[in-house]
Write a protein that holds these residues in place. Structure first.
Motif: not given
Ligand SMILES: [Zn+2]
Ligand SMILES: [Zn+2]
Length: 276
Positions: A188-197
């Motif tokens: 499974v691959v994570e969709v990770n929102t930290s890139g927006l920060r």
């Protein structure tokens, strides 16, 4: 909304702040259905300051399980580890992973050789003169992580672009090879929102890469990579817009490393019956 955050840290990693309980309370406040602690386990000798120590793992595990019990009527609290993939420490990491009944194990690449690729302070010491070389080295390392995987999901798959670097050639062939391997292993691959920060300002994986993952039948999980309680569930509205556009309808969940899933958009029928 029935949402999940499978990637939150704790002060045990020495670079996050806020009590573990504050992360749980924030998740309840947001109406999340599940939160999973996924704190760092980095065993390489130069990574100790960025991770809990092996001796702290039992304490971390028990603290998360206690919170799960305390809040069981309001939210599912789960516990896992974000393991830094490193061939030299892999066997030790696997032993630690197997020493407790963790819910989910994420695999990450933060280091290339001795270089901490994701550190602001490390930017000046980048051993690569060329962006293409840096991406190639990163992709080789990710490929090795997939080959040797004992993980449930892969975190922030294209974090190599954290500071906004992009090679002239998007290296599609190399990515295709990595994606084929991820699909073959059923990871499974994570969709990770930290890139927006981060300076790059984009969700990991970037849309074109997420499209490729979807096309390859690879399933996804969602994480904020919160290093403070207020970052729990951060920018999930944007992440969900993106994954819907790409064509995803479900998110993966894990309990004691067994896979489940939830719908991104619960059907109106189910919502209606839930209210009744
Ligand atoms: Zn990470
Ligand atoms: Zn993380």
């Amino acid at each position: 909304m029935c949402l999940i955050d499978y990637h939150v840290h704790t002060p045990l990693c020495n670079h996050a702040r806020g009590e573990m309980e504050a992360y749980v309370k924030q998740a309840i406040e947001l109406g999340l259905r599940e939160i999973c602690f996924l704190d760092h386990l980095t065993l390489r000798p130069d990574g100790g300051a960025l991770s809990m120590s092996p001796q702290e793992v039992p304490l971390y595990y028990q603290a998360a399980r206690k919170l799960a019990k305390r809040y069981e009527t309001r939210i599912l609290v789960k516990v896992g580890l974000e393991v830094d993939f490193d061939l030299d420490t892999m066997d030790h990491a696997r032993d630690i992973v197997n020493s407790h009944a963790f819910d989910a194990i994420g695999g990450s690449v933060h280091f290339l050789g001795h270089w901490n690729m994701v550190s602001h302070r490390g930017r000046d010491n980048c051993p690569y003169s060329d962006c293409q070389d840096m991406f190639a080295a990163y992709l080789d390392h990710v490929e090795s992580m997939v080959d040797h995987s004992f993980f449930d999901f892969l975190c922030h798959l294209d974090v190599v672009g954290k500071f906004g670097d992009r090679p002239g050639d998007p290296m599609e062939e190399h990515w295709n090879r990595v994606i084929e391997k991820i699909a073959a292993k059923g990871l499974v691959v994570e969709v990770n929102t930290s890139g927006l920060r981060h300076p790059s300002g984009v969700i990991y994986p970037e849309p074109w890469l997420l499209q490729k993952l979807h096309k390859a039948g690879i399933r996804i999980i969602l994480g904020s990579d919160a290093h403070s309680p207020e970052q729990v569930g951060k920018d999930f509205d944007k992440a969900l817009d993106l994954v819907r556009k790409v064509g995803y309808e479900r998110l993966v969940t894990f309990s004691k490393r067994q896979r489940g899933s939830i719908s991104i958009d619960p059907s109106p029928l189910r919502l209606a019956s839930g209210k009744a």
